[in-house]
Write a protein that holds these residues in place. Structure first.
Motif, mmCIF file in Angstrom:
data_model
loop_
_atom_site.group_PDB
_atom_site.id
_atom_site.type_symbol
_atom_site.label_atom_id
_atom_site.label_comp_id
_atom_site.label_asym_id
_atom_site.label_seq_id
_atom_site.Cartn_x
_atom_site.Cartn_y
_atom_site.Cartn_z
ATOM 1 N N SER A 197 0.391 7.370 35.557
ATOM 2 C CA SER A 197 1.765 7.966 34.971
ATOM 3 C C SER A 197 1.569 9.292 34.068
ATOM 4 C CB SER A 197 2.093 7.084 34.133
ATOM 5 O OG SER A 197 1.404 6.638 32.914
ATOM 6 N N ALA A 198 -0.104 9.534 33.741
ATOM 7 C CA ALA A 198 -0.281 10.821 32.946
ATOM 8 C C ALA A 198 -0.329 11.817 33.830
ATOM 9 C CB ALA A 198 -1.666 10.579 32.347
ATOM 10 N N VAL A 199 -0.195 11.773 35.298
ATOM 11 C CA VAL A 199 -0.273 13.005 36.126
ATOM 12 C C VAL A 199 1.148 13.651 36.213
ATOM 13 C CG1 VAL A 199 -0.856 13.535 38.550
ATOM 14 C CG2 VAL A 199 -2.129 11.751 37.414
ATOM 15 N N SER A 200 0.899 14.855 36.044
ATOM 16 C CA SER A 200 2.156 15.861 36.327
ATOM 17 C C SER A 200 2.189 16.472 37.475
ATOM 18 C CB SER A 200 2.349 16.612 35.019
ATOM 19 O OG SER A 200 1.080 17.461 34.851
ATOM 20 N N GLY A 201 1.206 16.761 37.992
ATOM 21 C CA GLY A 201 1.275 17.595 39.411
ATOM 22 C C GLY A 201 -0.113 17.448 39.990
ATOM 23 N N ARG A 202 -0.218 17.746 41.197
ATOM 24 C CA ARG A 202 -1.151 17.996 42.434
ATOM 25 C C ARG A 202 -1.370 19.354 42.497
ATOM 26 N NH1 ARG A 202 0.207 14.287 46.561
ATOM 27 N NH2 ARG A 202 1.553 15.732 47.393
ATOM 28 N N VAL A 203 -2.826 19.915 42.346
ATOM 29 C CA VAL A 203 -2.970 21.266 42.558
ATOM 30 C C VAL A 203 -2.843 21.678 43.951
ATOM 31 C CG1 VAL A 203 -4.199 23.102 42.313
ATOM 32 C CG2 VAL A 203 -4.116 21.429 40.357
ATOM 33 N N ASP A 204 -2.020 22.566 44.499
ATOM 34 C CA ASP A 204 -1.927 23.090 45.885
ATOM 35 C C ASP A 204 -2.530 24.361 46.073
ATOM 36 O OD1 ASP A 204 -1.185 22.447 48.022
ATOM 37 O OD2 ASP A 204 1.161 22.812 47.998
ATOM 38 N N ALA A 205 -2.639 25.210 45.473
ATOM 39 C CA ALA A 205 -3.300 26.558 45.760
ATOM 40 C C ALA A 205 -3.522 27.308 44.652
ATOM 41 C CB ALA A 205 -2.000 27.378 46.495
ATOM 42 N N VAL A 206 -4.372 28.112 44.399
ATOM 43 C CA VAL A 206 -4.769 29.183 43.641
ATOM 44 C C VAL A 206 -4.136 30.437 44.013
ATOM 45 C CG1 VAL A 206 -6.673 30.462 42.437
ATOM 46 C CG2 VAL A 206 -7.032 27.973 43.250
ATOM 47 N N VAL A 207 -3.434 30.782 43.108
ATOM 48 C CA VAL A 207 -2.415 31.993 43.446
ATOM 49 C C VAL A 207 -3.028 33.433 42.470
ATOM 50 C CG1 VAL A 207 -0.518 30.697 43.949
ATOM 51 C CG2 VAL A 207 -0.905 31.435 41.236
ATOM 52 N N TRP A 208 -3.835 33.132 41.458
ATOM 53 C CA TRP A 208 -4.491 34.408 41.013
ATOM 54 C C TRP A 208 -5.753 34.169 40.625
ATOM 55 C CZ3 TRP A 208 -3.258 39.096 41.473
ATOM 56 C CH2 TRP A 208 -4.028 40.297 40.530
ATOM 57 N N PRO A 209 -6.758 34.636 41.089
ATOM 58 C CA PRO A 209 -6.728 35.324 42.302
ATOM 59 C C PRO A 209 -6.166 34.615 43.628
ATOM 60 C CG PRO A 209 -9.186 34.840 42.126
ATOM 61 C CD PRO A 209 -8.161 34.275 40.969
ATOM 62 N N MET A 210 -5.530 35.205 44.537
ATOM 63 C CA MET A 210 -4.973 34.751 45.735
ATOM 64 C C MET A 210 -5.769 34.297 46.622
ATOM 65 S SD MET A 210 -1.751 37.697 46.405
ATOM 66 C CE MET A 210 -2.937 39.280 46.287
ATOM 67 N N ASN A 211 -6.701 32.943 46.101
ATOM 68 C CA ASN A 211 -7.404 32.367 47.169
ATOM 69 C C ASN A 211 -6.564 31.321 48.100
ATOM 70 O OD1 ASN A 211 -9.437 33.663 45.748
ATOM 71 N ND2 ASN A 211 -9.775 31.960 44.445
ATOM 72 N N GLY A 212 -5.294 31.088 47.609
ATOM 73 C CA GLY A 212 -4.551 30.355 48.777
ATOM 74 C C GLY A 212 -4.850 28.515 48.406
ATOM 75 N N LEU A 213 -4.349 28.021 49.614
ATOM 76 C CA LEU A 213 -4.098 26.626 49.527
ATOM 77 C C LEU A 213 -5.940 26.138 49.340
ATOM 78 C CD1 LEU A 213 -1.927 25.712 52.609
ATOM 79 C CD2 LEU A 213 -1.712 25.228 50.315
ATOM 80 N N LEU A 214 -5.791 24.965 48.463
ATOM 81 C CA LEU A 214 -7.036 24.218 48.321
ATOM 82 C C LEU A 214 -7.533 23.561 49.512
ATOM 83 C CD1 LEU A 214 -6.932 22.522 44.891
ATOM 84 C CD2 LEU A 214 -7.556 24.977 45.509
ATOM 85 N N GLU A 215 -8.944 23.712 49.934
ATOM 86 C CA GLU A 215 -9.444 23.010 51.137
ATOM 87 C C GLU A 215 -9.233 21.369 51.128
ATOM 88 O OE1 GLU A 215 -13.215 24.151 52.391
ATOM 89 O OE2 GLU A 215 -12.751 26.384 52.040
ATOM 90 N N ARG A 216 -8.848 20.728 52.202
ATOM 91 C CA ARG A 216 -8.878 19.475 52.154
ATOM 92 C C ARG A 216 -10.114 18.651 52.105
ATOM 93 N NH1 ARG A 216 -4.278 17.155 54.215
ATOM 94 N NH2 ARG A 216 -5.254 15.570 55.437
ATOM 95 N N PRO A 217 -10.221 17.583 51.045
ATOM 96 C CA PRO A 217 -11.533 17.149 50.842
ATOM 97 C C PRO A 217 -11.569 15.738 51.803
ATOM 98 C CG PRO A 217 -10.010 16.186 49.301
ATOM 99 C CD PRO A 217 -9.036 17.318 50.378
ATOM 100 N N THR A 218 -12.133 16.330 52.928
ATOM 101 C CA THR A 218 -12.234 15.137 54.342
ATOM 102 C C THR A 218 -13.260 14.203 53.841
ATOM 103 O OG1 THR A 218 -13.992 16.747 55.360
ATOM 104 C CG2 THR A 218 -11.539 16.975 55.831
ATOM 105 N N GLY A 219 -14.040 14.339 52.970
ATOM 106 C CA GLY A 219 -15.094 13.108 52.724
ATOM 107 C C GLY A 219 -14.649 12.070 52.385
ATOM 108 N N PHE A 220 -13.460 11.851 51.784
ATOM 109 C CA PHE A 220 -13.157 10.646 51.525
ATOM 110 C C PHE A 220 -12.467 9.889 52.723
ATOM 111 C CE2 PHE A 220 -13.345 13.082 47.450
ATOM 112 C CZ PHE A 220 -13.753 12.084 46.565
ATOM 113 N N GLU A 221 -12.176 10.704 53.723
ATOM 114 C CA GLU A 221 -11.916 9.666 54.998
ATOM 115 C C GLU A 221 -12.911 8.661 55.390
ATOM 116 O OE1 GLU A 221 -11.521 13.125 57.768
ATOM 117 O OE2 GLU A 221 -9.358 13.393 57.428
#
Length: 249
Positions: free
Chosen positions: A179-203
């Motif tokens: 309940s303490a979580v307010s958001g999930r980080v989707d992208a870095v917009v400055w600098p414009m690095n774009g979407l975060l890579e998917r952490p496939t290791g947890f699969e």
């Protein structure tokens, strides 16, 4: 009669050019209107779905550097999965929002390290997002069972990160309530690095990964809308220049 026919021909050509000009103006107006709708809708949608944050420290390097501006999708804590980078606020940690990566959820056992790797539920986790050359043993900690409804979080730059390992003596073993979580980080917009890579290791744990939010579609809407506005607005000056050039010839 021949003279009369000769006089009417220029008027017909003028009418065709006028009709073509009116059609072009109509299309340019439609392009501008559609562009404005897409542009404003993209910004409006983004404002509803995302919240911007500036990350003050380098504890998430190299995924997120100190001073980077990120967009966090507004989500309920129950939607968080292993591997997500989240924004949360816990008074036992700090009086400001904190950004860390979820490595274990309620009911999991987590420890470090086995053969230099983090283990969750006895499985070694590949973590390609960690800084190169950082020994995992530098943040070794004993096995922790994460209480139900809570999350265990680590920084990607773990050697200097004040994360769950710094709160292991707390009653909740360093974990944070969903309940303490307010958001999930989707992208870095400055600098414009774009979407975060998917952490496939947890699969390896057989768990589903979170799907990225509508960031990419929102960006396409904003860019496409701006392009339509510019193209539509440019029609008039271009048409006048072309028409003027034609009359000069």
């Amino acid at each position: 009669m021949g003279e009369s026919a000769t006089r009417t021909a220029p008027r017909s050509g003028t009418d065709n050019r006028a009709a073509g000009g009116r059609a072009g103006q109509t299309l340019s107006g439609l392009a501008v209107a559609l562009g404005l709708v897409l542009f404003l809708a993209g910004f409006g949608w983004g404002a509803v779905v995302y919240r911007p944050y500036t990350v003050p420290t380098g504890s998430m390097t190299p995924t997120i550097n100190a001073g980077d501006r990120v967009l966090a999708q507004r989500v309920d804590g129950d939607e968080i999965r292993r591997g997500d980078v989240v924004v949360f606020k816990d008074p036992n940690w700090a009086n400001a929002p904190v950004v860390k990566r979820v490595v274990a959820v309620g009911g999991d056992t987590v420890a470090c390290c086995t053969k230099g790797k983090l283990t969750v539920n006895g499985k070694q986790i590949d973590e390609p997002y960690l800084p190169e050359g950082e020994p995992a043993e530098s943040i070794a900690f004993p096995t922790v069972t994460v209480p139900e409804g809570r999350l265990f979080l680590l920084g990607d730059e773990r050697h200097g990160s004040l994360d769950s390992t710094a709160h292991l003596q707390d009653a909740a073993s360093g974990s944070v309530a969903r309940s303490a979580v307010s958001g999930r980080v989707d992208a870095v917009v400055w600098p414009m690095n774009g979407l975060l890579e998917r952490p496939t290791g947890f699969e390896a744990l057989g768990s589903e990964l979170s799907e990225p939010g509508p960031y990419r579609l929102i960006v396409y809407m904003i860019i496409g809308g701006a392009a339509l506005v510019l193209l539509g607005a440019a029609y008039g000056p271009i048409a006048k220049r072309v028409g003027g050039g034609g009359r000069g010839r």
